[in-house]
Design a protein around this motif. Structure first.
Motif, PDB file in Angstrom:
ATOM      1  N   LYS A  56       0.818  -1.211   0.000  1.00  0.00           N
ATOM      2  CA  LYS A  56       0.000   0.000   0.000  1.00  0.00           C
ATOM      3  C   LYS A  56       0.858   1.269   0.000  1.00  0.00           C
ATOM      4  O   LYS A  56       0.481   2.259  -0.595  1.00  0.00           O
ATOM      5  CB  LYS A  56      -0.944  -0.009   1.210  1.00  0.00           C
ATOM      6  CG  LYS A  56      -2.023  -1.079   1.094  1.00  0.00           C
ATOM      7  CD  LYS A  56      -3.104  -0.914   2.140  1.00  0.00           C
ATOM      8  CE  LYS A  56      -2.675  -1.379   3.523  1.00  0.00           C
ATOM      9  NZ  LYS A  56      -2.436  -2.826   3.620  1.00  0.00           N
ATOM     10  N   THR A  57       1.996   1.199   0.655  1.00  0.00           N
ATOM     11  CA  THR A  57       2.823   2.418   0.748  1.00  0.00           C
ATOM     12  C   THR A  57       3.164   2.959  -0.635  1.00  0.00           C
ATOM     13  O   THR A  57       2.927   4.126  -0.932  1.00  0.00           O
ATOM     14  CB  THR A  57       4.132   2.127   1.517  1.00  0.00           C
ATOM     15  OG1 THR A  57       3.811   1.334   2.654  1.00  0.00           O
ATOM     16  CG2 THR A  57       4.803   3.405   1.945  1.00  0.00           C
ATOM     17  N   ALA A  58       3.699   2.098  -1.477  1.00  0.00           N
ATOM     18  CA  ALA A  58       4.066   2.566  -2.817  1.00  0.00           C
ATOM     19  C   ALA A  58       2.822   2.941  -3.615  1.00  0.00           C
ATOM     20  O   ALA A  58       2.874   3.799  -4.494  1.00  0.00           O
ATOM     21  CB  ALA A  58       4.870   1.494  -3.550  1.00  0.00           C
ATOM     22  N   LEU A 155      -4.811   8.609   4.464  1.00  0.00           N
ATOM     23  CA  LEU A 155      -4.958   7.966   5.768  1.00  0.00           C
ATOM     24  C   LEU A 155      -4.472   6.537   5.619  1.00  0.00           C
ATOM     25  O   LEU A 155      -5.096   5.736   4.931  1.00  0.00           O
ATOM     26  CB  LEU A 155      -6.426   7.960   6.214  1.00  0.00           C
ATOM     27  CG  LEU A 155      -7.153   9.305   6.167  1.00  0.00           C
ATOM     28  CD1 LEU A 155      -8.599   9.150   6.629  1.00  0.00           C
ATOM     29  CD2 LEU A 155      -6.433  10.311   7.038  1.00  0.00           C
ATOM     30  N   ASP A 156      -3.335   6.243   6.222  1.00  0.00           N
ATOM     31  CA  ASP A 156      -2.772   4.899   6.105  1.00  0.00           C
ATOM     32  C   ASP A 156      -3.181   4.091   7.326  1.00  0.00           C
ATOM     33  O   ASP A 156      -3.150   4.603   8.447  1.00  0.00           O
ATOM     34  CB  ASP A 156      -1.240   4.995   6.013  1.00  0.00           C
ATOM     35  CG  ASP A 156      -0.607   3.691   5.561  1.00  0.00           C
ATOM     36  OD1 ASP A 156      -1.345   2.825   5.027  1.00  0.00           O
ATOM     37  OD2 ASP A 156       0.610   3.532   5.736  1.00  0.00           O
ATOM     38  N   GLU A 157      -3.555   2.851   7.119  1.00  0.00           N
ATOM     39  CA  GLU A 157      -3.974   1.987   8.224  1.00  0.00           C
ATOM     40  C   GLU A 157      -5.078   2.642   9.043  1.00  0.00           C
ATOM     41  O   GLU A 157      -4.989   2.754  10.272  1.00  0.00           O
ATOM     42  CB  GLU A 157      -2.771   1.631   9.113  1.00  0.00           C
ATOM     43  CG  GLU A 157      -1.607   1.142   8.281  1.00  0.00           C
ATOM     44  CD  GLU A 157      -0.965  -0.109   8.850  1.00  0.00           C
ATOM     45  OE1 GLU A 157      -1.544  -0.709   9.778  1.00  0.00           O
ATOM     46  OE2 GLU A 157       0.094  -0.501   8.332  1.00  0.00           O
ATOM     47  N   ALA A 158      -6.117   3.036   8.341  1.00  0.00           N
ATOM     48  CA  ALA A 158      -7.211   3.750   9.005  1.00  0.00           C
ATOM     49  C   ALA A 158      -7.846   2.893  10.102  1.00  0.00           C
ATOM     50  O   ALA A 158      -8.218   3.407  11.157  1.00  0.00           O
ATOM     51  CB  ALA A 158      -8.257   4.152   7.971  1.00  0.00           C
TER      52      ALA A 158
HETATM   53 MG    MG Z   1       1.390  -0.122   5.209  1.00  0.00          MG
END
Ligand code: MG
Ligand code: ADP
Length: 670
Positions: A56-58, A155-158
């Motif tokens: 997900k980061t990339a 929002l990462d890892e919501a």
């Molecule tokens: Mg992640």
């Protein structure tokens, strides 16, 4: 869906990004990347659902970088992450991908880092900010962070932010950023409160869902061991010795206290282990993760929160020493292994009472979890002997032994002893600190092997299927050495050691008196039972198992606990849930009658939303009492680390190293 996308070039990423990707060795976009990058580049809002480890980061970092105006040195994108580790990791990923974008600046901001440093860094300017909600909010309130040029917010890892009680802060931030921004929300799961946020703050979002049959979980072999009266520590050390392809492990426990306790015990047994919990100062936490990466540590004992998001590819094993609170926590935990396309093993310690959780996990991961039996001492001995022999063969192959040949030859002639005798004596000397015969090991209650319906024979260990009074006899008869000393008399040894092994963590837990306490947070404050459990377990160092029934009322709750000593009572009075001190005290008769499930689903919504004013006037909490809606991580700081006990996370293993440079548990040398 269309054809799978074969390359990053096909996603129209600019050349500097493509060369950086080539350097980090990404060949093809992962499914979530292939799906998200084009949408993101087109300026769409996104709702991405994918398990950990799917890349997900990339998926958001690459399009953010692709659309960045390097000449505008003001925050153009903000990424919110639940923990500081994750903030750092995401910032590092940006840095990596932007390797060929000169002048690019990403700034992680999180609680626990000195404000002065952050303020200075902010004033120097950054293109992208990656931060935890609390600290970002602080800077927005102080006006030290200006988001007027913000174009995108991620929002990462919501779901984790929700679990940790940050969701109000996230909403506050969403309301204090330019309305015209692009917003992307990523989450491993989509509980209702997250969906509601998406509906409220995202504009016609594209939904991207990657089925959970992802490579990551598929690459992880899941096993469980049923804890039956046997000592978990003993079981753990045996498993660590026997496990194939052991490189490094993260061991999950429920409390901060348990992280330190178990790490110390493992260290005492020769493992390079350290604790990782929210209690460590930021510097120490980073150090622990770096040491795990570099191989100067092999085992990190962590709480869920502290280990969240850690991406260390050499982690070959995840051990769930204490069961996770729910299936989502489990999935996040095991996602710490099987990274970057490697294989991983997850072992779950689970008691018969908790078998329902096992079934739930099997359903959630859509994979069976296979039962394993406790390795016998015989198997451990066999493994140690195998490794010992290998070390000898390696030494013969690699070292210049001329001088030593001469020593042995002289000894043979001068003392008229046989080579074999000399070799045996040397073997004896070499193994003294870590005996080949692990007779320091207790064999926990034999019944755990013979009665467990889950005990399955593995790796050719007939001794387990055919138990004998001496337990190890069939092993002794098989391949490896027969020991002259009568086989371990396990009953007496076990009996001797048992009391120590099961000594309660805190004296009070032995008294056996259960008291109903009243705490001053309830439904109206949005308190969740699991937050209460978390706060009491973490701040009080109380084993979660000892926390009994929790009843929630409108403005207060009751909790059943072992009778608390005064000092602990004082600590828990100041402990906060939803930012309110618990002010715990014994409940009056009649207080606390209604029953609630102690552990609700993780996605259960906070009942009430805090009023804004109260958020703005948020009190600064004391350094040692604040597991709460927004845990200490957000505030604890540099300064506060000083009065904590000196955790041993940064300690080198004591000077009692075995003569071999690695414990036998490690097999990876060749
Ligand atoms: Mg992640
Ligand atoms: P998530 O956020 O979904 O949990 P991460 O973004 O942390 O996943 O990525 C997991 C791991 O996979 C990281 O080590 C990352 O470097 C690696 N990775 C991500 N995308 C790719 C890719 N396209 N090819 C190879 N490895 C990748």
């Amino acid at each position: 869906m269309t054809e799978p996308i074969e390359s990053f070039a096909a996603l129209n990423l600019p050349a500097p990004l493509l060369s950086a990707l080539a350097e980090v060795g990404y060949e093809t976009p992962s499914p979530i990347q292939a799906a998200c990058i084009p949408l993101f580049m087109a300026g769409r809002d996104l709702l991405g659902e994918a398990q950990t480890g799917t890349g997900k980061t990339a998926a958001f970092a690459l399009p953010l970088l692709a659309r960045l105006d390097l000449n505008l040195k003001a925050p153009q994108a903000l990424v919110l992450t639940p923990t500081r580790e994750l903030a750092i990791q995401v910032a590092e990923a940006f840095q990596k991908y932007a390797h060929h974008m000169p002048g690019f600046h990403v700034l992680p901001i999180y609680g626990g880092q000195s404000m002065v440093i952050q303020l200075r860094a902010l004033s120097r300017g950054a293109h992208i900010i990656v931060g935890t909600p609390g600290r970002v909010m602080d800077h927005l309130e102080r006006k030290s962070l200006d988001l007027s040029n913000l174009k995108s917010l991620v929002l990462d890892e919501a779901d984790e932010m929700l679990r940790m009680g940050f969701i109000d802060d996230v909403e506050w931030i969403l309301e204090h950023t330019p309305a015209a921004r692009q917003t992307a929300l990523f989450s491993a799961t989509m509980p209702d409160p997250i969906r509601r946020i998406a509906q409220r703050y995202l504009r016609e979002p594209e939904q991207v869902k990657i089925r959970s049959a992802t490579t990551t979980v598929a690459a992880i072999k899941q096993k469980y061991w049923q804890v039956r009266g046997a000592d978990k520590l003993e079981a753990l050390t045996r498993m660590l010795e026997i496990e194939e392809d052991f490189d490094a492990a993260i061991i999950f426990v429920r409390t901060k206290l348990a992280t330190v306790d178990l790490a110390d015990k493992l260290e005492a047994r020769g493992y390079a282990a350290a604790a990782l919990s929210g209690d460590l100062t930021q510097g120490l936490r980073e150090q622990v993760i770096d040491r795990l990466k570099s191989g100067s540590l092999d085992i990190v004992v962590a709480t869920d929160v502290a280990a969240r998001g850690i991406d260390v590819p050499r982690v070959s094993h995840v051990i769930n020493y204490d069961v996770p609170y729910d299936t989502e926590a489990y999935v996040h935990r095991i996602g710490r292994t099987g990274r970057a396309g490697r294989a991983g093993v997850a072992i779950l310690f689970i008691s018969p009472r908790e078998m329902r959780m096992l079934k739930a996990i099997e359903r959630a991961t859509r994979q069976p979890i296979e039962p394993i039996a406790l390795p016998t001492r015989g198997e451990v001995a066999e493994r140690r002997v195998t490794q010992f022999k290998q070390q000898i063969l390696d030494t013969i192959a690699e070292e210049n032994l001329d001088f030593f040949y001469e020593v042995v030859r002289r000894m043979e002639t001068e003392e008229s002893v046989a080579t074999r005798q000399i070799a045996a004596a040397l073997a004896f000397l070499a193994q003294r600190e870590r005996p080949l015969r692990p007779d320091g090991m207790e064999d926990p209650v034999a019944s755990s092997r013979t009665e467990s319906p889950y005990a399955v024979p593995s790796r050719g260990a007939p001794s387990r299927a055919v138990p004998s009074p001496r337990g190890e006899s069939s092993y002794a008869a098989s391949s490896a050495p027969t020991f002259d000393k009568p086989a371990w008399s396990e009953r007496s040894e076990a009996a001797e050691r048992k009391p120590r092994a099961e000594a309660p963590k805190r004296a009070f837990s032995a008294s056996g008196v259960t008291v109903r306490y009243r705490i001053e947070v309830g439904k109206n404050q949005g308190a969740l039972p699991k937050e209460i459990v978390g706060a009491i377990a973490n701040e009080g160092g109380i084993d979660g198992k000892l926390i009994g029934q929790i009843n929630l009322f409108d403005d207060y709750s009751t909790v059943e606990l072992p009778e608390l000593p005064n000092d602990l009572l004082e600590t828990l009075k100041r402990t906060r849930v939803r930012q309110l001190p618990l002010r715990i005290r014994p409940a009056a008769p009649g207080e606390g009658e209604k029953t609630f499930a102690r552990r609700p689903r993780a996605d259960e919504a906070p009942k009430a939303r805090r009023p804004r004013e109260d958020e703005a006037a948020r009190p600064r909490r004391p350094a040692n009492a604040d597991f709460s809606a927004r845990p200490k991580r957000e505030f604890s700081d540099a300064g506060s680390g000083g009065n904590k006990p000196p955790y041993r996370a940064d300690k080198k293993p004591a000077g009692t190293k075995p003569p071999f440079d690695k414990p036998f548990a490690k097999r990876k040398e060749r």
